[in-house]
Design an enzyme around this catalytic site. Structure first.
Site, short mmCIF file in Angstrom:
data_model
loop_
_atom_site.label_atom_id
_atom_site.label_comp_id
_atom_site.label_asym_id
_atom_site.label_seq_id
_atom_site.Cartn_x
_atom_site.Cartn_y
_atom_site.Cartn_z
N LYS A 86 0.84 -1.20 0.00
CA LYS A 86 0.00 0.00 0.00
C LYS A 86 0.88 1.25 0.00
O LYS A 86 2.05 1.20 0.39
CB LYS A 86 -0.88 0.03 1.25
CG LYS A 86 -1.92 -1.07 1.37
CD LYS A 86 -2.68 -0.92 2.69
CE LYS A 86 -3.66 -2.07 2.89
NZ LYS A 86 -4.84 -1.97 2.02
N ARG A 99 -9.93 -12.09 2.24
CA ARG A 99 -10.77 -13.16 1.70
C ARG A 99 -10.05 -14.51 1.73
O ARG A 99 -10.69 -15.56 1.79
CB ARG A 99 -11.24 -12.80 0.29
CG ARG A 99 -10.14 -12.69 -0.74
CD ARG A 99 -10.56 -11.87 -1.94
NE ARG A 99 -10.65 -10.45 -1.61
CZ ARG A 99 -11.05 -9.52 -2.48
NH1 ARG A 99 -11.37 -9.86 -3.72
NH2 ARG A 99 -11.11 -8.26 -2.12
#
Length: 495
Positions: A277, A351
């Site tokens: 990020k 996920r």
């Protein structure tokens, strides 16, 4: 904070909170006080000294001709426009005003306000929850602590006694939910150098120690390796912190009842891994374990209320770090289910850990499975910070959660889980890819999870926009959501 319920006349109370509406209409309590004050409140409104706008506050000290010491006026907006969210704002603004005054006890007359479709008991519950929310502070690491509110006791005035038993129960529920939300917020607000996967496991152990109906099992990485949890272990392999799979069982009934499973994403810090990020995007990533915190908070509330349900809470707790040992884009992972996953982005790690947790929870043969995760930035773009994203493979479950959200004022909005979206997570090399691109990002994340939830009724709550306030570096704070919605869901179940 101590709360009392009272149906006694307010004329003898010396410290009061009353509501005034925009346009000059007085609440029932305000009418009584206005009469005692010989029309003083009405004159104030006519002279535009208090407009009654939603959330506006004004203190009157020792008003002439009365026994009142402190009178807090709270604006309620327009009578016809008062809604549940507005009611919460009225309460929170009144608590904010009281925090600056050295008052230890006060009687609130706000439960008498008319909220269409809402009972007196509902208003009592909201008063309790919103009060605790209003006085919440997190200054554990500040050398100069924030001023602590002097307020110790609130008496909630009830306009009649016909729903007294329901109000007593609502008071108890509100306190349990508020306590659970505080636990959730405290865990989420901790920095990741303290709140590691091991720390989360210790907090879960402490919770199980405090409540007899809770028991705990913790899987270490060696246990996960034996089982074949390739997705969780891949996310963890770049970190010096070992992953934990925390399993808490709440047995609220002796009946052989299939449990409801709550699965909470516990990424204690998310750098994005090798799909790193930007520095700005990393601020707030300690909140990537809010799903895990909300599972612990919800289980605490269930145990506090001794609800007759069986619930299992499963928390995959992992840190997502970059480095030479970290998993990489285009790696192919074999999940616990045997399905293979091509990693397109290591920043779509939530996920992956949920996939193995969903498969693991099959051994409990759950009636229903709900996962809670700060899963996608896309849900913030779609719904902002007001509604939690909801996807489900079972319409009655989606309906129940939406209803619980409306009742608790912790709302969700359902997104479609159509087969057409599954096309976006196809991979030429594995059973699926872990991302489906920018388009419909929240939905394709739900599609990914649905492939591991085929054996049960399942719902996914994406709380990326609601679990924490992210208004800049100086305005970050966990909210405790969706604990109110989840507890209300269980309260509805046991009705």
């Amino acid at each position: 904070m101590n709360f009392n319920l009272s149906t006694a006349s307010i004329e003898e109370d010396s410290r009061l909170i009353i509501g005034l509406f925009e346009g000059g209409e007085l609440s029932p309590a305000a009418k009584k006080i206005d009469k005692v004050m010989k029309g003083y409140l009405s004159k104030m409104i006519k002279q535009d000294m208090f407009q009654g706008k939603l959330g506006q506050t004004l203190f009157l000290f020792y008003p002439a001709g009365t026994k009142i010491e402190y009178l807090l006026l709270v604006g309620c907006g327009k009578v016809e426009a008062l809604k549940p969210s507005g009611f919460r704002k009225i309460i929170s603004q009144s608590i904010k005003a009281l925090s600056t005054a050295k008052i230890t006890q006060i009687t609130s007359c706000l439960a008498e306000l008319d909220i269409p479709g809402k009972s007196l008991a509902w208003k009592v519950k909201q008063l309790v929850e919103a009060t605790y929310d209003g006085i919440y502070r997190f200054d554990l690491f500040k050398s100069e602590k924030e001023p602590v509110s002097s307020l110790k006791e609130i008496t909630i005035h009830l306009p009649h006694s016909t729903q007294l038993d329901a109000c007593k129960k609502a008071l108890q529920q509100g306190q349990a939910i508020a306590s659970a939300a505080i636990l959730t917020k405290n865990l989420a607000n901790l920095p990741s150098n303290i709140c590691t996967p091991a720390f989360l496991a210790e907090q879960a152990k402490e919770l199980a120690k405090n409540y007899k109906k809770l028991s705990i099992t913790i899987l270490e990485e060696k246990d996960m390796e034996k089982l074949g949890m390739g997705a969780i272990l891949a996310v963890s392999q770049g970190s010096a912190q070992e992953a934990k799979l925390i399993c808490l069982e709440y047995k609220g009934t002796a009946k052989k009842q299939a449990p409801i499973a709550l699965i909470g994403k516990g990424i204690t810090f998310d750098t994005g891994g090798n799909s790193l990020k930007s520095p700005d995007a990393m601020v707030g990533m300690k909140y990537d374990m809010c799903g895990a915190a909300s599972v612990l908070g919800t289980l605490k509330a269930l145990a506090e209320l001794a609800l007759p349900v069986n619930v299992v809470g499963i928390i995959p707790a992992v840190e997502n770090m970059p480095g030479g040992t970290a998993y990489k884009p285009e790696d192919i992972l074999t999940s616990l289910s045997g399905q293979t996953i091509e990693v397109i982005s290591t920043d779509a790690e939530g996920r992956l850990i949920l996939a193995d947790a969903l498969t693991y929870c099959e051994r409990y043969q759950p009636e229903i499975v709900i996962d809670i995760a700060t899963l996608t930035g896309a849900v913030v773009i779609a719904l902002g910070n007001h509604a939690t994203g909801l996807l489900s493979n079972y319409p009655p479950l989606a309906h129940d959660l939406l209803k619980a959200g409306e009742e608790s004022n912790d709302r969700a909005w359902e997104l479609p889980l159509w087969d057409e979206y599954q096309e976006q997570i196809k991979s030429p090399f594995a059973d699926m890819a872990n991302t489906g691109g920018r388009s419909a990002g929240t939905i394709t994340a739900g599609c990914f999870l649905s492939r591991f939830a085929k054996k049960f009724h399942w719902a996914h709550l994406d709380v990326a926009g609601t679990a924490a306030i992210m208004g800049g570096t100086s305005e970050r704070m966990a909210t405790g959501r969706p604990v109110p919605m989840l507890v209300q869901y269980f309260l509805d179940k046991v009705k």
